[in-house]
Scaffold this active site. Structure first.
Site, mmCIF file in Angstrom:
data_model
loop_
_atom_site.group_PDB
_atom_site.id
_atom_site.type_symbol
_atom_site.label_atom_id
_atom_site.label_comp_id
_atom_site.label_asym_id
_atom_site.label_seq_id
_atom_site.Cartn_x
_atom_site.Cartn_y
_atom_site.Cartn_z
ATOM 1 N N GLU A 142 -27.262 16.746 17.885
ATOM 2 C CA GLU A 142 -25.968 16.604 18.840
ATOM 3 C C GLU A 142 -24.668 16.887 18.094
ATOM 4 O O GLU A 142 -24.501 16.292 16.989
ATOM 5 C CB GLU A 142 -25.358 14.881 19.334
ATOM 6 C CG GLU A 142 -26.235 14.721 20.815
ATOM 7 C CD GLU A 142 -25.801 15.692 21.761
ATOM 8 O OE1 GLU A 142 -24.666 16.607 22.038
ATOM 9 O OE2 GLU A 142 -26.722 15.342 22.526
ATOM 10 N N CYS A 158 -16.367 14.344 16.896
ATOM 11 C CA CYS A 158 -17.073 15.183 16.915
ATOM 12 C C CYS A 158 -16.411 16.439 17.904
ATOM 13 O O CYS A 158 -16.399 17.021 18.483
ATOM 14 C CB CYS A 158 -18.602 15.534 16.991
ATOM 15 S SG CYS A 158 -18.726 14.761 18.512
#
Length: 453
Positions: free
Chosen positions: A209, A243
């Site tokens: 991720e 993010c």
């Protein structure tokens, strides 16, 4: 106890088959839930020490995610674990075909510092729900939260089932030398490359991720007031250390000045001041200095002020930006928002397509054709139309990257499947056996085979 010994004990414990029992899994998921609730105030106090995150933000962006994940798996574990019946083709009649979700075994989860509870514990919850044993390595950058997770979990869970391993780069390097059945990593693309290479040495599958430069496009057909409010919230949440935050804006030229003023107005109304409890600090001095270097003083439309001692950077909007500017060369991961103007929607889509695939992408418009082009032409991990970040809050949507922004996904059933092996089982009847697949072969048998295939 040495980490090699703990990993060995986990491998041995997994072989006892205890983690495959649904009651066992539920018992420990409930235990983790209760520990989080019992230590909720301690979790708030600890994360505040790391980078000044408020109780409100910690609950809404961290603890609630983990609690909702646990709630989801407790409710759906039976149905998720049930073998799935699938159609059996003609060649395998008379038979029954099923897909069994079985746990992979021993999982390593390497968490991230920006949302240290959510990005460490949510993957752990999914892995435990799927029936695995786990090692959690939280990020040492958020040192206090790493220590509190280790204290709470290692005191209350058997290490052969779940263990939090503290440490920095050296400890993570040692972990990556060990053999796991899957590695789940959240962090930068640079470190993701290192994890991927280390995993390849043991042929260990990975979920990465990562991140990237996530665009938000605002066209003249957008509801500008709503767009400005939602973008300011999403961009400066956690001081931009998210993010999936909008990394930069692409604003249609005809509405740019109007929209910039709306952004400024919302930033001022939200009061992102040095002592505001809803505005976190930059995590450390290293990241503070990196971000300051990205602010071109000649291109500041709003903001630009900073306080190094308190690791505070004012929400900053940069204009007259082009693709070659330094701020456009890497993921910003902070409260700096570059704005690029455009005149042709399809041409700007083509420019984004030439870049690395981002973890997220956002579009603000009420134009149906623009929505369809956005969905069909752009490749990105996940995103929203007329909002930002909120797709993460839907447990029925997978969360993960694509290309340079990551490999694999999780959340809800997708997390369960990520930490499971989909095992195919065909059960055949023992009566009515035709001879056409057995030697000796003939043209007649081949003719029948072709019909069956």
């Amino acid at each position: 106890m040495e980490i090699q010994e703990i990993v060995s004990k986990q491998k041995a414990f997994f072989k006892t088959q205890q983690t495959k029992n649904l009651r066992f899994r539920k018992m420990y998921l409930e235990k983790l839930r209760d520990l989080i609730l019992e230590n909720e105030n301690l979790l708030y106090e600890t994360i505040y020490k790391d980078f000044g995150k408020s109780k409100f933000d910690t609950f809404t962006t961290e603890i609630s995610f983990v609690l909702n994940d646990i709630k989801y798996y407790l409710k759906n574990l039976k149905s998720l674990s049930k073998p799935k019946k699938v159609r059996t083709n003609l060649a395998n009649q008379f038979g029954k075909s099923r897909i069994h979700n079985e746990p992979l075994g021993n999982i390593l989860v390497i968490g991230a510092w920006n949302y240290p509870y959510q990005l460490s514990l949510s993957p752990i919850v999914a892995a435990l729900a799927a029936g695995n044993c786990c090692i959690l390595k939280p990020s040492e950058i958020a040192e206090n939260t790493m220590k509190v997770m280790a204290k709470i979990i290692n005191k209350n869970f058997p290490p052969e089932y779940l263990y939090v391993y503290e440490g920095g780069i050296d400890e993570t390097t040692e972990l990556l030398k060990l053999k796991f059945d899957k590695i789940f990593f959240t962090g930068s693309t640079k470190i993701g490359n290192i994890v991927y290479k280390a995993a390849a040495e043991n042929l260990t599958p990975v979920v990465l991720e990562l991140g990237g430069k996530s665009p938000a496009i605002i066209t003249k057909d957008a509801n500008l007031e709503v767009a400005a409010k939602r973008i300011v919230w999403g961009k400066f949440l956690n001081a931009g250390q998210t993010c999936v935050a909008p990394d930069y804006l692409l604003v249609e030229e005809s509405i740019q000045e109007q929209f910039l003023e709306m952004l400024r107005k919302n930033i001022q109304q939200f009061k992102y001041e040095p002592q505001s409890e809803h505005y976190t600090k930059i995590i450390n001095q290293k990241n503070f200095q990196r971000l300051i270097k990205l602010i071109d003083q000649d291109k500041i439309y709003f903001g630009g002020n900073s306080d190094e001692e308190n690791r505070y950077i004012e929400p900053t909007i940069l204009t007259n930006i082009n693709w070659k500017d330094e701020v456009m060369q890497e993921e910003i991961f902070g409260p700096i928002l570059p704005v690029i103007s455009f005149t042709n929607f399809n041409l700007i889509l083509n420019e984004i397509i030439e870049l690395e695939k981002p973890l997220a992408a956002y579009l603000f418009t009420n134009n149906s054709e623009e929505k369809e082009n956005f969905k069909n032409k752009l490749s990105f991990g996940g995103g929203c139309i007329n909002d930002v970040i909120m797709h993460l809050g839907n447990e029925n949507l997978p969360f993960g990257g694509v290309g340079n922004s990551g490999i694999g996904n999780y959340h809800g059933k997708f997390g369960f499947e990520t930490f499971s092996h989909q095992k195919a089982v065909l059960e055949r009847a023992t009566w009515g056996e035709p001879n056409i697949k057995y030697p000796p072969y003939s043209e007649k048998k081949l003719s029948w085979i072709k019909r069956l295939m």
